[in-house]
Design a protein around this motif. Sequence first.
Motif, PDB file in Angstrom:
ATOM      1  N   LYS A  10      54.058 -16.304   7.667  1.00 16.86           N
ATOM      2  CA  LYS A  10      53.786 -16.125   6.237  1.00 16.86           C
ATOM      3  C   LYS A  10      54.942 -16.664   5.417  1.00 16.86           C
ATOM      4  O   LYS A  10      56.097 -16.366   5.711  1.00 16.86           O
ATOM      5  CB  LYS A  10      53.583 -14.630   5.932  1.00 16.86           C
ATOM      6  CG  LYS A  10      53.401 -14.313   4.478  1.00 16.86           C
ATOM      7  CD  LYS A  10      51.981 -14.562   4.041  1.00 16.86           C
ATOM      8  CE  LYS A  10      51.816 -14.392   2.545  1.00 16.86           C
ATOM      9  NZ  LYS A  10      50.476 -14.827   2.115  1.00 16.86           N
ATOM     10  N   THR A  50      46.113  -4.897   5.397  1.00 20.49           N
ATOM     11  CA  THR A  50      45.093  -5.753   4.764  1.00 20.49           C
ATOM     12  C   THR A  50      45.370  -6.047   3.297  1.00 20.49           C
ATOM     13  O   THR A  50      44.476  -6.413   2.549  1.00 20.49           O
ATOM     14  CB  THR A  50      43.670  -5.156   4.859  1.00 20.49           C
ATOM     15  OG1 THR A  50      43.546  -4.077   3.922  1.00 20.49           O
ATOM     16  CG2 THR A  50      43.340  -4.673   6.245  1.00 20.49           C
ATOM     17  N   LEU A  51      46.632  -5.924   2.874  1.00 16.94           N
ATOM     18  CA  LEU A  51      46.929  -6.223   1.471  1.00 16.94           C
ATOM     19  C   LEU A  51      47.405  -7.657   1.274  1.00 16.94           C
ATOM     20  O   LEU A  51      47.381  -8.173   0.168  1.00 16.94           O
ATOM     21  CB  LEU A  51      47.990  -5.262   0.934  1.00 16.94           C
ATOM     22  CG  LEU A  51      47.501  -3.828   0.703  1.00 16.94           C
ATOM     23  CD1 LEU A  51      48.638  -2.957   0.224  1.00 16.94           C
ATOM     24  CD2 LEU A  51      46.362  -3.801  -0.294  1.00 16.94           C
ATOM     25  N   LEU A  52      47.840  -8.302   2.348  1.00 13.14           N
ATOM     26  CA  LEU A  52      48.233  -9.704   2.273  1.00 13.14           C
ATOM     27  C   LEU A  52      47.531 -10.449   3.389  1.00 13.14           C
ATOM     28  O   LEU A  52      47.213  -9.873   4.429  1.00 13.14           O
ATOM     29  CB  LEU A  52      49.745  -9.856   2.465  1.00 13.14           C
ATOM     30  CG  LEU A  52      50.685  -9.517   1.316  1.00 13.14           C
ATOM     31  CD1 LEU A  52      52.126  -9.782   1.746  1.00 13.14           C
ATOM     32  CD2 LEU A  52      50.360 -10.328   0.082  1.00 13.14           C
ATOM     33  N   LEU A  53      47.297 -11.739   3.160  1.00 10.02           N
ATOM     34  CA  LEU A  53      46.734 -12.561   4.220  1.00 10.02           C
ATOM     35  C   LEU A  53      47.843 -13.416   4.816  1.00 10.02           C
ATOM     36  O   LEU A  53      48.662 -13.975   4.091  1.00 10.02           O
ATOM     37  CB  LEU A  53      45.638 -13.465   3.653  1.00 10.02           C
ATOM     38  CG  LEU A  53      44.345 -12.758   3.249  1.00 10.02           C
ATOM     39  CD1 LEU A  53      43.380 -13.756   2.632  1.00 10.02           C
ATOM     40  CD2 LEU A  53      43.700 -12.069   4.438  1.00 10.02           C
ATOM     41  N   VAL A  66      42.314  -7.932  10.741  1.00 11.24           N
ATOM     42  CA  VAL A  66      42.818  -7.568   9.416  1.00 11.24           C
ATOM     43  C   VAL A  66      42.203  -8.415   8.301  1.00 11.24           C
ATOM     44  O   VAL A  66      42.231  -8.038   7.136  1.00 11.24           O
ATOM     45  CB  VAL A  66      44.356  -7.667   9.309  1.00 11.24           C
ATOM     46  CG1 VAL A  66      45.031  -6.593  10.129  1.00 11.24           C
ATOM     47  CG2 VAL A  66      44.835  -9.049   9.701  1.00 11.24           C
ATOM     48  N   LYS A  67      41.669  -9.566   8.667  1.00 14.75           N
ATOM     49  CA  LYS A  67      41.104 -10.414   7.625  1.00 14.75           C
ATOM     50  C   LYS A  67      39.606 -10.168   7.475  1.00 14.75           C
ATOM     51  O   LYS A  67      39.102  -9.926   6.383  1.00 14.75           O
ATOM     52  CB  LYS A  67      41.366 -11.881   7.961  1.00 14.75           C
ATOM     53  CG  LYS A  67      40.999 -12.816   6.834  1.00 14.75           C
ATOM     54  CD  LYS A  67      41.366 -14.251   7.180  1.00 14.75           C
ATOM     55  CE  LYS A  67      40.855 -15.196   6.106  1.00 14.75           C
ATOM     56  NZ  LYS A  67      41.023 -16.595   6.535  1.00 14.75           N
TER      57      LYS A  67
END
Lengths: 304, 368
Positions: A10, A50-53, A66-67
């Motif tokens: 990321k 699951t708040l960021l990809l 998670v996505k």
Amino acid sequence: MSVTVEHITKSFGDVRALRDISFSIPEGELFGLIGPDGAGKTTLFRILVTLLLADEGQATVAGYDVKKAYRKIRELMGYMAGRFSLYHDLSVRENLEFYATVFGTTIRENYDFVKDIYSHIEPYEDRLAGRLSGGMKQKLALSCALIHRPKVLILDEPTTGVDAVSRKEFWDMLKKIQREGITVLVSTPYMDEAALCDRVGLIQKGNLLAVSDPSELELSNGTKVFRFGTSGRPYDYLQRIRNLDAQVDAWLFGDEIHVFTGAGVDCGELDRTVQSWDVPDLEWGEATPSVEDYFMQKMREEPE
Amino acid sequence: MKRFRGFVIKEFRHIFRDPRTLAILFGLPVVMIILFGYVVSNELKNIKLVVYDQSEDPVSRELTDKVLASGYFVHVADITSEKQIDEIFKAQQAKLVLIFDRDFEQQIMNEGTVSLRLVADAADANSAILAVNYAQAIIADHFRRQGGGVELPWQVNGRSRMVFNPELRGVYMFVPGLMALILMLISALMTSVTITREKEFGTMEPLLASPLKPREIILGKVAPYVVLSFVNAITIVVLGVLIFRVPIIGSITLLLLECLLFITLALSLGVFISSAAKTQQMAMILSMIGLMLPTILLSGFIFPIDNMPVVLQWFSAIMPARWFIVIVKDIMLKGTGMPFIWKETLILVGMTLFFIMMAVRKFKTRLE
């Protein structure tokens, strides 16, 4: 596996927050993610909750991607964000009540589950959350994260800014939660908390340095660690030890010195040299490398 | 549904525990309407009037009485020569001079036209224009009622304003504009601030990571403000009627329904703003500059739209308040119903749908 992370990468603009992170956590484990501020702990957790990809890689929590299956995860996971996410203008009970309804449950239904923790703050039920001490806020936030009986509990730096006694209590509570069969994933900047985890992941500048049982950490390149303690001023000996050999390095850890030796150092000779000095109340001997030692070595290997 | 109810209860608790929120919600509308109604209203009272009656006949005397009886003018003196006018204005003894020429009555009878002069002290241009307008309107009204068949050139000018606001009262113009302004301010500002507050305090993170859906969060945030803004709308109408005697000729139900529509529009705008703002302060500034100022300046609330440059007229067309003000004026002052305001209503409905869609689309299920 309760949590799996595979090749997660990321970036935020030019900043590479996470670089190719992979590890997995079996069900019911207490896993600690340890690293200094800015290491990427929060980013990794936000991907897991699951708040960021992630830019690349896959991750699952409680068996769900998670996505793709983020809705499922949001029901099964308990998350305590870095700042205790409490409503300061609501009372203790109102906070808990709110998080219970958000997860479609009630305090009464799951009271037994949070009783151990909540009973500490129950006498202050009517107090506004904004007027609780740090330790009590932490307990309330934990109760809120647990009120829906999650399968996986993810805690982002839950002990930061909390006094030592509360920290100790908090870890005892995490152990209890773990005994209920809940997988606990916790991050902390405090190295000394590593020993309380089943396994730890050491993270620095977005790199996962090691995943290991905290008592089995091994330093690379045959490096050994010696502890040097004295009733005198340890600082006086620091430079003296460093001057012994190019491959010998020494650092102050509190009021003792940790001496790192490279592979080419004759430990017997080092031993004799130090013993021959006139040091008041010398304590000297090889030590099991701690998490701090590990980070110290890594930091020396990869200068800024 | 239980989730949603829990959320709304929480929101009401936030509102009722914060004195500042309460003050803005309930104090501001009352203060604003009273301030605007009394102070900012461009209505004149007790205009000092001097009469120069050269004919002193029944008609001129009747007209003078009529003008004075309106309550807007105070008769301060009579003069006997035009030269005195200058002195009177310089000494600020009067604002307006009413001049009847010689043989006033006879001229009407014989020629059907008459010359009557109004001289105003235009040092303060606005009040001079108003004073002249008032006097003209009163005189024109007098002749119209008499049906004397006398055509006065200014009779036509005054008509459009006089029909629905015979006394030319400024408050009538201000109440609809104020309703738009207050509802816009309360609804948009409050929702944008309450949503950004969750972001700022870090409570949005666990909310997002919970099973709550974005639309549940938005609706839960907005629902309490729909109720409270509606209470505000009613307060404004009641204050307008009680204190300023603004009539409601049309249907009250229709008026309240249109208010509800406008509130929904303003709330969705607030949600939209909150998606762009990261802090409460930012949300406040965006609401103030992005909504308040255009609402005041471009909606026709204070400055007539017809007088604006064409470009600004286009801008005014995208101001929700502009259409709402037309609707409120039509219902309250003209008593018209749906057949006359369906176009404006449709525009508001369209804008509402657009902003709700944008708000939901921009409100993400994740942090980025």
